[in-house]
Design an enzyme around this catalytic site. Structure first.
Site, PDB file in Angstrom:
ATOM      1  N   GLY A 139      -6.575  21.275  26.376  1.00  0.00           N
ATOM      2  CA  GLY A 139      -6.251  22.704  26.211  1.00  0.00           C
ATOM      3  C   GLY A 139      -7.304  23.310  25.302  1.00  0.00           C
ATOM      4  O   GLY A 139      -7.621  22.731  24.263  1.00  0.00           O
ATOM      5  N   THR A 176     -23.183  30.424  25.978  1.00  0.00           N
ATOM      6  CA  THR A 176     -23.584  29.013  26.015  1.00  0.00           C
ATOM      7  C   THR A 176     -24.060  28.683  27.431  1.00  0.00           C
ATOM      8  O   THR A 176     -23.488  29.144  28.416  1.00  0.00           O
ATOM      9  CB  THR A 176     -22.451  28.062  25.583  1.00  0.00           C
ATOM     10  OG1 THR A 176     -21.390  28.145  26.531  1.00  0.00           O
ATOM     11  CG2 THR A 176     -21.938  28.406  24.193  1.00  0.00           C
ATOM     12  N   LEU A 177     -25.132  27.895  27.504  1.00  0.00           N
ATOM     13  CA  LEU A 177     -25.830  27.663  28.781  1.00  0.00           C
ATOM     14  C   LEU A 177     -25.954  26.174  29.081  1.00  0.00           C
ATOM     15  O   LEU A 177     -26.991  25.725  29.591  1.00  0.00           O
ATOM     16  CB  LEU A 177     -27.218  28.317  28.707  1.00  0.00           C
ATOM     17  CG  LEU A 177     -27.223  29.838  28.423  1.00  0.00           C
ATOM     18  CD1 LEU A 177     -28.618  30.332  28.063  1.00  0.00           C
ATOM     19  CD2 LEU A 177     -26.679  30.604  29.626  1.00  0.00           C
ATOM     20  N   SER A 198     -13.568  13.594  22.547  1.00  0.00           N
ATOM     21  CA  SER A 198     -15.033  13.571  22.438  1.00  0.00           C
ATOM     22  C   SER A 198     -15.556  14.445  21.297  1.00  0.00           C
ATOM     23  O   SER A 198     -16.759  14.537  21.090  1.00  0.00           O
ATOM     24  CB  SER A 198     -15.659  14.032  23.761  1.00  0.00           C
ATOM     25  OG  SER A 198     -15.514  15.428  23.913  1.00  0.00           O
ATOM     26  N   GLY A 214     -13.747  12.767  27.892  1.00  0.00           N
ATOM     27  CA  GLY A 214     -12.552  13.434  27.386  1.00  0.00           C
ATOM     28  C   GLY A 214     -12.875  14.724  26.676  1.00  0.00           C
ATOM     29  O   GLY A 214     -14.045  15.064  26.479  1.00  0.00           O
ATOM     30  N   ASP A 258     -15.796  23.812  23.803  1.00  0.00           N
ATOM     31  CA  ASP A 258     -14.832  23.862  22.694  1.00  0.00           C
ATOM     32  C   ASP A 258     -15.434  23.283  21.415  1.00  0.00           C
ATOM     33  O   ASP A 258     -15.188  23.784  20.313  1.00  0.00           O
ATOM     34  CB  ASP A 258     -13.550  23.102  23.067  1.00  0.00           C
ATOM     35  CG  ASP A 258     -12.824  23.781  24.223  1.00  0.00           C
ATOM     36  OD1 ASP A 258     -12.921  25.020  24.341  1.00  0.00           O
ATOM     37  OD2 ASP A 258     -12.172  23.081  25.005  1.00  0.00           O
ATOM     38  N   ASP A 287      -4.576  16.740  29.558  1.00  0.00           N
ATOM     39  CA  ASP A 287      -5.626  16.639  30.580  1.00  0.00           C
ATOM     40  C   ASP A 287      -5.478  15.317  31.328  1.00  0.00           C
ATOM     41  O   ASP A 287      -5.544  14.243  30.717  1.00  0.00           O
ATOM     42  CB  ASP A 287      -7.023  16.663  29.929  1.00  0.00           C
ATOM     43  CG  ASP A 287      -7.408  18.054  29.433  1.00  0.00           C
ATOM     44  OD1 ASP A 287      -6.719  19.022  29.804  1.00  0.00           O
ATOM     45  OD2 ASP A 287      -8.390  18.155  28.685  1.00  0.00           O
TER      46      ASP A 287
HETATM   47  P1  ADP Z   1     -18.597  25.020  28.583  1.00  0.00           P
HETATM   48  O1  ADP Z   1     -18.094  23.636  28.367  1.00  0.00           O
HETATM   49  O2  ADP Z   1     -17.714  26.072  28.003  1.00  0.00           O
HETATM   50  O3  ADP Z   1     -19.042  25.332  29.984  1.00  0.00           O
HETATM   51  P2  ADP Z   1     -21.414  24.664  27.946  1.00  0.00           P
HETATM   52  O4  ADP Z   1     -21.494  23.718  29.092  1.00  0.00           O
HETATM   53  O5  ADP Z   1     -22.279  25.869  27.973  1.00  0.00           O
HETATM   54  O6  ADP Z   1     -19.917  25.139  27.670  1.00  0.00           O
HETATM   55  O7  ADP Z   1     -21.735  23.792  26.640  1.00  0.00           O
HETATM   56  C1  ADP Z   1     -21.605  24.311  25.326  1.00  0.00           C
HETATM   57  C2  ADP Z   1     -22.791  23.883  24.498  1.00  0.00           C
HETATM   58  O8  ADP Z   1     -22.832  22.453  24.409  1.00  0.00           O
HETATM   59  C3  ADP Z   1     -24.130  24.321  25.067  1.00  0.00           C
HETATM   60  O9  ADP Z   1     -24.481  25.603  24.585  1.00  0.00           O
HETATM   61  C4  ADP Z   1     -25.075  23.227  24.551  1.00  0.00           C
HETATM   62  O10 ADP Z   1     -25.543  23.570  23.263  1.00  0.00           O
HETATM   63  C5  ADP Z   1     -24.162  21.995  24.459  1.00  0.00           C
HETATM   64  N1  ADP Z   1     -24.354  21.169  25.681  1.00  0.00           N
HETATM   65  C6  ADP Z   1     -23.672  21.257  26.848  1.00  0.00           C
HETATM   66  N2  ADP Z   1     -24.145  20.363  27.752  1.00  0.00           N
HETATM   67  C7  ADP Z   1     -25.156  19.709  27.156  1.00  0.00           C
HETATM   68  C8  ADP Z   1     -26.058  18.665  27.559  1.00  0.00           C
HETATM   69  N3  ADP Z   1     -26.027  18.109  28.785  1.00  0.00           N
HETATM   70  N4  ADP Z   1     -26.978  18.221  26.652  1.00  0.00           N
HETATM   71  C9  ADP Z   1     -27.046  18.757  25.397  1.00  0.00           C
HETATM   72  N5  ADP Z   1     -26.224  19.740  24.967  1.00  0.00           N
HETATM   73  C10 ADP Z   1     -25.294  20.221  25.815  1.00  0.00           C
END
Ligand code: ADP
Length: 302
Positions: A39, A217-218, A288, A284, A249, A13
């Site tokens: 990755g 995941t949201l 991370s 990262g 991930d 990356d």
């Molecule tokens: P991706 O990286 O695949 O888009 P998400 O952004 O949905 O996945 O993040 C995966 C999970 O990490 C979420 O379901 C949530 O539990 C956690 N997460 C993501 N962003 C935050 C945030 N800003 N604060 C707290 N938890 C987070």
């Protein structure tokens, strides 16, 4: 110790931090640049290994500096890399995530060696897949390799967990080879346009395609966990986000470890949400990913 096999991508990356995305034709001065090992496959493998699982990685890098660095890093995490082939003809995959000041990101990915992983590469790693408690796959390597790995795991009675990321054309019926389907918000919407962006309808539509567990995941809204007849929201843990790269991930790796250890899907999602929260507090992707004690600390805070 639970055993996890990951068939997936290994990338370098090349992260650019910038105030905004450049417009077409514009050359924009960014804040900084850093290279990280990434990755989705390698990240999920590293996430699971840091949380205490015995992990076997199956994938393909180039026989070049990036590939050698990735292999050394995986071994340093205690991951079995005997299923990773260093291709002399095609370079290691690279990705260019652009991280904006609010922590959001946009990513270019150039898969290179990852797309050369095929059925033969999976056959070489058959034993690792058959011996794992859970097989984790994503959509960043050759689709024939992903499908072959899913079929081997199923035939051996192993659980299959699919993150359909990034969204890609796939054979009909592929989602039905997964026991657990773990899309993010964007992927869930792309897989179920008929649900009109309603996450509950998306989860139900995805369950109807075969997986016994669907977790959407949201981001900072947490996650939605669906099993037949039950939809439950899992809250995100409140943290100071600096870089959302790697959150998904971290969630996937943690979810798989908890499930293999005997947790319910809901307990596993809470563990995943804690790992995801931890990952967004640091820059990262692989860099991370949290340790078990860091995840426990966040779980206790919530
Ligand atoms: P991706 O990286 O695949 O888009 P998400 O952004 O949905 O996945 O993040 C995966 C999970 O990490 C979420 O379901 C949530 O539990 C956690 N997460 C993501 N962003 C935050 C945030 N800003 N604060 C707290 N938890 C987070």
């Amino acid at each position: 110790m639970v055993r996890i096999a990951v068939v997936g991508s290994l990338m370098m990356d090349l992260v650019v931090r910038a105030p905004r995305l450049p417009a077409v034709g514009e050359s924009l001065i960014a804040h900084s640049f850093q290279a990280f090992i990434g990755g989705k496959g390698g990240n999920q493998a590293t996430a699971a290994a840091r949380l205490g699982a015995d992990v076997a990685m199956i994938g393909r890098v180039g026989d070049d500096d990036f590939g050698h660095a990735i292999l050394a890093n995986l071994r340093n995490e205690g991951i079995d890399t005997s299923g990773v082939f260093a291709d002399p003809a095609i370079g290691t995959g690279v990705a260019v995530p652009i991280v904006l000041d609010d922590g959001s990101n946009a990513i270019f990915a150039v898969p290179r060696a990852n797309l050369a992983l095929g059925v033969a590469g999976i056959e070489c790693a058959r034993a690792a897949i058959e011996n794992a408690d859970i097989l984790m796959v994503q959509f960043e390597v050759g689709m024939s390799a992903t499908e072959a790995a899913m079929r081997i795991a199923r035939a051996a009675g192993r659980q299959v967990m699919l993150s359909p990321a990034p969204i890609a054309p796939h054979p009909p019926g592929l989602l039905g080879l997964a026991d657990i389907l773990l899309p993010n918000e964007v992927e869930a919407a792309a897989l179920t346009p008929e649900a009109g962006g309603d996450h509950r309808r998306e989860a139900e539509a995805l369950l109807s395609r075969g997986p016994g567990v669907v977790v959407i995941t949201l981001g900072e809204q947490g996650a939605l966990v669906a099993t037949p007849g039950q939809l439950t929201e899992v809250s995100a843990f409140p943290v100071m986000a600096v870089d959302s790269v790697g959150a998904g991930d971290a969630f996937c790796g943690a979810f798989a470890v908890a499930l293999a250890e005997g947790a319910t899907p809901l307990e596993a999602a809470r563990f995943g949400a804690a790992a995801g929260a931890c990952a967004v507090t640091r820059p990262g992707a692989a860099a991370s990913l949290p340790s078990r004690s860091e995840v426990q600390r966040i779980l206790q805070s919530g």
